[in-house]
Design a protein around this motif. Structure first.
Motif, PDB file in Angstrom:
ATOM      1  N   ASP A 176      39.018  -7.443  67.051  1.00 24.07           N
ATOM      2  CA  ASP A 176      39.726  -7.682  65.795  1.00 24.07           C
ATOM      3  C   ASP A 176      40.812  -6.665  65.469  1.00 24.07           C
ATOM      4  O   ASP A 176      40.631  -5.756  64.651  1.00 24.07           O
ATOM      5  CB  ASP A 176      38.712  -7.786  64.640  1.00 24.07           C
ATOM      6  N   HIS A 184      44.527  -4.701  61.220  1.00 25.45           N
ATOM      7  CA  HIS A 184      43.910  -6.032  61.196  1.00 25.45           C
ATOM      8  C   HIS A 184      44.199  -6.632  59.824  1.00 25.45           C
ATOM      9  O   HIS A 184      44.920  -6.026  59.011  1.00 25.45           O
ATOM     10  CB  HIS A 184      42.412  -5.856  61.472  1.00 25.45           C
ATOM     11  N   HIS A 220      34.800  -3.503  60.992  1.00 23.61           N
ATOM     12  CA  HIS A 220      35.574  -3.731  59.769  1.00 23.61           C
ATOM     13  C   HIS A 220      34.775  -4.660  58.863  1.00 23.61           C
ATOM     14  O   HIS A 220      33.724  -5.160  59.263  1.00 23.61           O
ATOM     15  CB  HIS A 220      36.956  -4.319  60.096  1.00 23.61           C
ATOM     16  N   HIS A 247      34.959  -7.765  57.647  1.00 30.48           N
ATOM     17  CA  HIS A 247      34.853  -9.228  57.661  1.00 30.48           C
ATOM     18  C   HIS A 247      33.407  -9.657  57.902  1.00 30.48           C
ATOM     19  O   HIS A 247      32.686  -9.030  58.680  1.00 30.48           O
ATOM     20  CB  HIS A 247      35.757  -9.833  58.742  1.00 30.48           C
ATOM     21  N   ASP A 256      32.023 -11.968  59.610  1.00 34.53           N
ATOM     22  CA  ASP A 256      31.546 -12.256  60.969  1.00 34.53           C
ATOM     23  C   ASP A 256      31.246 -10.966  61.742  1.00 34.53           C
ATOM     24  O   ASP A 256      30.779 -11.005  62.871  1.00 34.53           O
ATOM     25  CB  ASP A 256      32.508 -13.185  61.744  1.00 34.53           C
ATOM     26  N   HIS A 257      31.499  -9.815  61.100  1.00 32.95           N
ATOM     27  CA  HIS A 257      31.169  -8.510  61.709  1.00 32.95           C
ATOM     28  C   HIS A 257      30.108  -7.726  60.935  1.00 32.95           C
ATOM     29  O   HIS A 257      29.402  -6.911  61.518  1.00 32.95           O
ATOM     30  CB  HIS A 257      32.443  -7.681  61.877  1.00 32.95           C
TER      31      HIS A 257
END
Ligand SMILES: [Zn+2]
Length: 446
Positions: free
Chosen positions: A173, A151, A81, A83, A85-86
């Motif tokens: 997540d 999410h 997804h 975000h 941090d991904h």
């Protein structure tokens, strides 16, 4: 077939997620994220100017040097997804792999923008869109599938690599939302089917593993927000709200309720414009045609001036700054750096939770104090988490019945409650419950 998992990033803290799965000769990488707090702590660092290896040493992006120990070819890089941090390290690392980036349409668009803004790294991997419910062959014997999950950002999926030894489900997540505000409910039916077909390994997001019960649906946050906004409907001064810019469902609720209480919503701040503009362009959300979105400092200040001239009571600014980020709009408003003047009794709505991390906690504290000194009344925590709590984890293990479980997306301390939960369900640490750190290999089948 040999199946092996490399736990590269996100196994010592939340942030810079990256995991690789090797099935025979084929390797698939799941996520390539940034650890934002490692970047923010150096407030003079411009990551776009730094070399990948320096960013690795700083702890900002995953240390992927362990990938050279995996004997296979990388066939796909799969972010779950949008975000940071991904996806935040894709623009800095993906060029080291000769493989396409495969993601859902909204995620691919965010990846594309990220790569474009950091062209110097020279990332030119193909970008391939794949939606939830679709599959793709990986080499001759493996298949990649996307399962729809819910999410705090739209178009999130959990990727599943089907191998002859069973499925590897990368479960980061999600929350179990059966009534999301945008998009389809989580596809538990498919997870149960995959469970019956046989799951070799489940990699799980332990963010909220220490919290009892169930994470509420986004529709609960929506009702909470409606309750707050309706209660201040008759207030004739300024009302300002902030939330995660990427949380399109929440922004949509804020926009709708602003209209309900007779105020004109307006989105202010660079990332507000970026995420909402992208979601609207891709038809994920239908905003009113006259909804203003302004990112550049000058156009934001011009809008604030217009609001002051035409009367604060007619507007509902939705701004960046829910974590008290020093350069975000709400923080600037708190410092009195914008033309928007707060008066005694004006309302500030935080439709977000403070991310429990010292930098955020300190900055958010400071922001709230500055707003308070100008007379603002604070409404905080109008929010639900995007991550499973204990009963959600229980339901996932029950649906998938995995042979092996790997806790992820937490620190060692954060893994502990998940380990207790999994051991209660018959798993055993060191046998089929693999507690690991960044940079390790776990061999599942010979
Ligand atoms: Zn996320």
């Amino acid at each position: 077939m040999e199946v092996e998992i490399a736990t590269i990033g996100g196994y010592e803290a939340v942030g810079r997620q990256m995991t690789a799965v090797r099935a025979g000769d084929d390797v698939v990488i799941f996520d390539m994220g940034l650890n934002l707090s490692k970047v923010l702590i150096h407030d003079n660092v411009e990551t776009e100017r730094m070399h990948s290896l320096d960013l690795i040493d700083m702890g900002a992006i995953p240390d992927d040097r362990v990938m050279s120990d995996l004997e296979g070819d990388v066939k796909a890089i799969v972010p779950t997804h949008g975000h940071l941090d991904h996806i935040g390290a894709i623009s800095k690392l993906a060029h080291r792999y000769d493989a396409p980036i495969v993601a859902s349409p909204f995620t691919i668009e965010l990846v594309k923008q990220q790569i474009k803004s950091e062209e110097k790294f020279g990332v030119q991997n193909d970008l391939v869109k794949m939606s939830a419910g679709e599959t793709m062959s990986i080499g001759e014997r493996n298949e990649l599938e996307f399962v729809n999950v819910t999410h705090s950002i739209i178009d999130a999926i959990n990727p599943v690599l089907h191998t002859p030894e069973g499925a590897v489900v990368y479960g980061l997540d999600k929350r179990m939302d059966h009534t999301p505000v945008i998009g389809d409910p989580i596809d538990m039916k498919r997870f149960r089917e995959i469970g019956r077909e046989g799951v070799l390994c489940y990699i799980e997001d332990c963010t909220n593993a220490g919290r009892k019960g169930r994470t509420p649906s986004e529709s609960v946050a929506r009702r909470h927000l409606k309750d707050v906004m309706t209660s201040i409907e008759d207030y004739d001064g300024g009302i300002v709200a902030t939330t995660f810019s990427s949380h399109i469902a929440r922004v949509k609720s804020l926009v709708e309720f602003a209209d309900d209480i007779g105020r004109q919503p307006v989105l202010l701040g660079r990332s507000m414009e970026k995420y909402s503009g992208t979601a609207e362009r891709l038809d994920f959300v239908d905003f009113p045609e006259d909804l203003g979105m302004y990112g550049h400092r000058k156009s934001v200040d011009r809008t604030f001036k217009r609001i002051m001239n035409e009367g604060k009571e007619n507007f509902f600014p939705i701004v960046t700054g829910h974590q008290g980020e020093p350069r975000a709009m709400l923080t600037r408003m708190g410092r009195g750096e914008t033309p928007y003047e707060l008066d005694d009794g004006d309302k500030v709505l935080f439709s977000a939770r403070v991310i429990p991390e010292p930098t955020n906690e300190g900055q958010r504290y400071q922001s709230e104090k500055l707003l308070g000194m100008q007379g603002a009344r604070i409404y905080d925590d109008i929010h639900v988490s995007g991550h499973l709590r204990q009963e959600g984890h229980y339901e996932m293990l029950d649906a998938l019945q995995p042979k092996n479980v790997i806790p992820a997306h937490q620190s060692l301390e954060g893994f502990a409650p998940y380990v207790d939960l999994a051991e209660d369900m018959g798993y055993k640490a060191g046998r089929d419950l693999h507690i690991t750190r960044n940079g390790n290999m776990i061999k599942l089948t010979e």
